[in-house]
Write an enzyme that holds these catalytic residues in place. Structure first.
Site, short mmCIF file in Angstrom:
data_model
loop_
_atom_site.label_atom_id
_atom_site.label_comp_id
_atom_site.label_asym_id
_atom_site.label_seq_id
_atom_site.Cartn_x
_atom_site.Cartn_y
_atom_site.Cartn_z
N ASP A 120 3.16 47.29 -27.40
CA ASP A 120 2.76 47.40 -25.99
C ASP A 120 1.25 47.19 -25.81
O ASP A 120 0.76 47.14 -24.69
CB ASP A 120 3.15 48.77 -25.41
CG ASP A 120 4.54 48.73 -24.78
OD1 ASP A 120 5.21 47.70 -24.89
OD2 ASP A 120 4.93 49.74 -24.17
N GLY A 177 -8.53 10.82 -1.95
CA GLY A 177 -8.53 10.33 -0.58
C GLY A 177 -8.79 8.84 -0.50
O GLY A 177 -7.97 8.06 -0.01
N MET A 178 -9.93 8.43 -1.02
CA MET A 178 -10.36 7.06 -0.90
C MET A 178 -9.45 6.14 -1.71
O MET A 178 -9.03 5.08 -1.24
CB MET A 178 -11.80 6.98 -1.43
CG MET A 178 -12.66 5.94 -0.80
SD MET A 178 -12.48 5.93 0.97
CE MET A 178 -12.98 4.25 1.24
N ASP A 188 -15.16 10.21 3.10
CA ASP A 188 -14.17 10.53 2.08
C ASP A 188 -13.14 11.51 2.59
O ASP A 188 -11.94 11.34 2.42
CB ASP A 188 -14.90 11.18 0.90
CG ASP A 188 -14.62 10.44 -0.37
OD1 ASP A 188 -13.85 9.47 -0.33
OD2 ASP A 188 -15.19 10.83 -1.40
#
Lengths: 468, 508
Positions: B36, B429-430, B294
């Protein structure tokens, strides 16, 4: 470091009964569910157990594996809920979602403490839902780390079929289609194969190994004309080996003493007590012992061992004359120490969570013999070691390598002590002639790594000598 | 009983141990069965901790179960007290040993008679609270203990520090990017001209807890850890606190303004507006990124967010408010604090999901098919299966959440890091845009993996099967080495025996 002047006459056993760290035995689930492909493991425990499997074992449950937690909640602990009904609900869900050939219930410390009668419930539930349920008590109150496998295999011994022919027809039925495709060819092949073996009583090997290692060890014995009738565990639960009274059994791992006892007491099998097939020396001794029991002369073994040693030399020369300290974790310690002493290392201390002197008798004898032949001092074997005391001893002895559990590795490295995780030996393929190199690959890695860094002066990466 | 495959928050004792081992010179004793004590492994491995984790398990075995712990726990406490002289020893059971119902407080009391340091039982219900709640509770308990002790001894220092000062509460070991967040918060406070009085619990000494009320206010950056302590200090000493997580440009500004308000109320005339403006517009790149061409391509993209309260709420706000991304749903596994979460995010997302069941989370992701996921390691893997990118923003912690390089989530540097994380999580994105315009820049065909030219090597069925057992990433190497080995020896048929002979010979 030398211990030559304090060299004891025989192996020195101590039991520290200290506070030590090792993994919980439920960790066996991590490798057994992979090994037994048609199984489902249900760990009946608390959040503490679940978080361990998820986190410390690094076994993340992403690919929907064949194991899960039956997480005990407050209502279960206080017995407000009916255990049987609860387990039935979960097992039915498992049956519906996965339909395994067997459900293995892994009991934990908590089921022990609340005295949940798993063994009593399993047969009833098994009959009710129609899937075999095997119960193993892999709890940390009684067992350490790898012994979890022992509890599972011991439970499975009782499930092995006891009549060969019955099992055969079953198998044939299952393979009906492949049989049709093969026409009568199979029969002849089998006969031809039989003649490659000497006549000996059936031999069953036990211990969970990765499939390639199973093949390797089976082949090694085949070379000595010894036939392996089956393995426990097999790849599938439905292919458990047939066990009849008088069969011979031999273990491949040092932590399987309960399984061995169960074979002997419950199934009246004969146990071949041999050193374990770890390292070329151990593998040879293991095969020799099996050969001697079956009254056959091993052929080409000495050459084979020599040839392996030769191929290991580039690694052996890195560790010859160096010292290794085992803190103790997975019960493979005696076998590994024996192999490393044969490689020319010395070993002042072998920590081990549990030492079954009877099941490991042949291994201990080989360790002693190896020390004598190599002129190495006999190690002290410390059962249930105290990690704090061990760290003081490590500081004093400054061994060249410490094989340790994961909790102590980084702190020791930061103090300039080379370490290797013991768990790696649990998961790596280390058995047999073929894999001896892999053991040394692991053992020498910290030494090779730190050799690369040695000119940088980065030995001690803690400021004051922290009080440990 | 509950069928569980995955947990987002750990068991209670993990929370207690995180607090104990964050403090300097505090030791924890676990009353627990073998195995444990994996907290030590987590801390040593994930944090790459150089020191031994100050946690020792006093092992509960069959004997203890039969006869009770008797002297064992007391002995282990006094032994550790003598060995390492910790200021404080915290005793904790685990889920398992807590049901033994031993009188652990009595063990502590008995050990205290002999021990030089202080002994304390962590007061946590292991079946009712999780790691996060237990950590919050234990921190509160430790602070309260030392404040009361100091009061009794008359050691409390009166008054505030001369200059404005702050206690930062909630930085702990095994926290998600806590280390880097702490550094960033210190920088931020320095910029604001605020001294650090204490940082809790990471690296703190229990001796200094009596100085806590000397700070002008408390800053609690994480909702999960520190609120109980802050409330206690407010109740006892009237200390104000700021519990606005400075994550994202807007929230960081809001946090700074809240600090400003406190200082103003205490008679210090500060005005941070220029600083906020300067940081927002020119230092941090996040606001500029939001305005850049962007980020335009992220407009209206669908995302889902899931994590602990702090991170899921903050990221939801950033996505929605600062980047114009459409958060379809935001979720948390902090069920115990669900109201707060709802209140924080409901105006920034369509739906709120409160669950700690990973299958529900997975289904919710599959249902909305977002362009990106911001979640935990679990959602990252769900994303892999669904082929949806995922940025990891929250615990449960993973080795990847302990980067060597500087990656805070809070403050102005945090805003930059989060922008990177968000931007890189979307199919860029781009790039996405260009792909649409030009129809891609990669050839679609997969280059065949010509690891070996077709050879005259004949693999037996068994050997082929054996080769297939070799993990994919080394299979090619094994195949090549085996064939080379066979060719060198004039072997034309590769059997299993040849394979392993090759392995022995060349270590293939």
């Amino acid at each position: 470091m030398t211990l030559a002047d304090t060299q004891p006459q025989a192996l020195n056993f101590e039991c520290e009964t200290g506070n030590y760290h090792t993994f919980c035995p439920i960790s066996c689930v991590a490798w057994l569910y992979q090994k037994i492909e048609d199984s489902f493991f249900l760990v009946i425990g608390t959040k503490t157990c679940g978080y361990f499997l998820q986190n410390a074992m690094g076994v993340m449950i992403f690919a929907e594996p064949r194991y899960a937690m039956a997480e005990l909640e407050e209502g279960d602990i206080s017995a407000q809920l009916n255990d049987y009904e609860e387990l039935k609900r979960l097992c039915l869900q498992i049956k519906r979602d996965r339909n395994p050939s067997v459900i293995v219930w892994i009991g934990t410390c908590t089921t022990e403490i609340i005295k949940m009668d798993l063994e009593g419930m399993a047969p009833k539930l098994e009959a009710e839902i129609g899937i075999p349920i095997v119960v193993a008590r892999a709890n940390g109150l009684d067992y350490a780390f790898t012994q979890g496998e022992d509890t599972v295999l011991a439970a499975m011994v009782n499930r092995c079929p006891d009549k060969a022919p019955v099992a055969e027809t079953e198998k044939e039925e299952r393979n009906a289609i492949s049989k049709l495709l093969n026409f009568g060819r199979k029969q002849e092949e089998v006969k031809a194969e039989e003649s490659e073996y000497v006549n000996h009583p059936p031999l069953v090997l036990f211990g969970s190994l990765p499939d390639p290692v199973v093949t390797q060890l089976t082949l090694e014995l085949k070379k000595q004309k010894i036939k392996v009738s089956g393995w426990l565990p097999a790849k599938r639960y439905t292919e458990l080996p047939v066990i009849e009274e008088g069969y011979y059994v031999a273990g491949v791992n040092p932590f399987l003493s309960r399984t061995a006892t169960t074979f002997m007491r419950r199934r009246k099998c004969k146990l071949i007590g041999a050193p374990f097939p770890i390292g070329p020396d151990g593998t040879r001794a293991w095969i020799e012992k099996i050969c001697s029991v079956f009254g056959t002369e091993p052929s080409g073994l000495a050459e084979r061992e020599a040839q392996i040693w030769e191929s290991l030399e580039d690694y052996v020369k890195l560790i010859r004359g160096k010292s290794v300290f085992f803190m103790g974790d997975n019960l493979l310690e005696i076998s590994l120490a024996r192999f490393l002493i044969r490689c020319g290392m010395t070993c002042p201390e072998i920590g081990i969570p549990y030492m079954d002197k009877r099941y490991q008798a042949a291994e201990l004898a080989l360790l002693e013999k190896t020390c004598q032949e190599m002129g190495a001092p006999l190690p002290t074997i410390v059962e249930k070691p105290d990690n704090y005391n061990q760290i003081q001893r490590i500081k004093e002895l400054q061994p060249d390598l410490v094989i340790t559990g994961m909790a102590h590795a980084n702190p020791l490295e930061a103090r300039g002590i080379n370490t290797k995780w013991s768990v790696e030996f649990t998961f790596a393929q280390i058995h047999g002639f073929t894999n001896a190199r892999d053991i040394l690959e692991l053992v020498t890695r910290p030494l090779r790594r730190n050799n690369n860094l040695k000119d940088l002066g980065w030995d001690k990466l803690v400021k004051e000598e922290a009080k440990v | 009983m509950k069928l569980a495959y995955w947990m987002y928050a750990g068991p209670a004792h993990i929370g207690t141990l995180r607090i104990a081992s964050s403090f300097k010179n505090v030791h924890a004793i676990m009353h627990a069965p073998l195995g444990d004590d994996y907290f030590n492994v987590m801390r040593s491995m994930l944090e790459r901790e150089r020191d031994f984790t100050p946690v020792t398990a006093s092992i509960v075995d069959r004997n203890v179960l039969a006869r009770g712990s008797q002297e064992k726990v007391v002995d282990n406490i006094t032994r550790k007290d003598a060995e390492e002289h910790p200021d404080l020893i915290i005793l904790t059971p685990t889920c398992t040993s807590s049901i033994l119902q031993e009188d652990l407080q009595n063990f502590c009391d008995r050990a205290q008679l002999e021990a030089r340091g202080d002994i304390m039982l962590a007061d946590v219900n292991h079946y009712r609270v999780n790691e996060l709640q237990a950590a919050d509770r234990t921190l509160h308990q430790v602070i309260q203990y030392y404040i009361e002790k100091a009061r009794k001894k008359g050691e409390m220092l009166e008054g505030k520090t001369e200059k404005p000062s702050v206690n930062i509460i909630g930085i702990s070991t095994l926290g998600f990017h806590n280390n880097h967040d702490c550094t960033e918060l210190k920088r931020l406070m320095a910029d604001l001209g605020i001294e650090i009085n204490e940082i809790l619990p990471e690296g703190a000494s229990v001796h200094n807890l009596k100085n806590l009320p000397r700070a002008w206010f408390n800053l609690v950056p994480y909702r999960e850890l520190g609120m109980m302590a802050a409330n206690y200090l407010q109740a006892e000493f009237g200390m104000p606190y700021v519990d606005i997580t400075p994550m994202g440009v807007v929230e960081t500004a809001r946090c700074i303004r809240a600090i400003q308000k406190i200082l103003n109320e205490n008679g210090v005339d500060v005005n941070y507006e220029d600083y906020i403006n300067e940081q927002t517009l020119y230092v941090s790149q996040a606001a500029w990124f939001s305005r850049s061409i962007d980020c335009q391509n992220l407009t209206g993209k669908k995302a889902v967010v899931y994590g602990d309260n702090t991170h899921a709420a903050a990221i939801t706000k950033i996505l929605s408010r600062e980047m114009g991304i459409h958060v379809v749903w935001a979720g948390t596994y902090c069920k115990y604090d669900a109201d707060w979460f709802r209140e924080q995010v409901s105006e920034y997302c369509d739906e709120v999901l409160i669950t700690d069941d990973h299958t529900q989370v997975g289904d919710a992701i599959a249902r909305v098919e977002p362009a990106a996921i911001f979640g935990t390691q679990m959602e990252r893997h769900v994303g892999k299966r669904l082929d949806i990118p995922c940025g990891v923003i929250s615990a449960p912690i993973h080795i990847q959440n302990f980067p060597i390089g500087y990656k805070p989530f809070v403050g102005y540097e945090g805003t930059n890091q989060i922008v990177d994380l968000i931007y890189n999580s979307f199919t860029l994105g781009m790039e996405d845009h260009l792909l649409e315009i030009f129809g891609g820049h990669d050839t679609k065909e997969v280059v065949t993996k010509a690891l070996t030219a077709d050879t005259d090597m004949n693999w037996t069925k068994d050997a082929k099967a054996e080769l297939n057992k070799v993990p994919g990433f080394v299979r090619g190497k094994v195949k090549r080495n085996t064939e080379k080995f066979a060719r060198d020896r004039g072997i034309t048929e590769i059997t299993i025996e040849v394979m392993y002979a090759a392995k022995e010979a060349v270590g293939a």
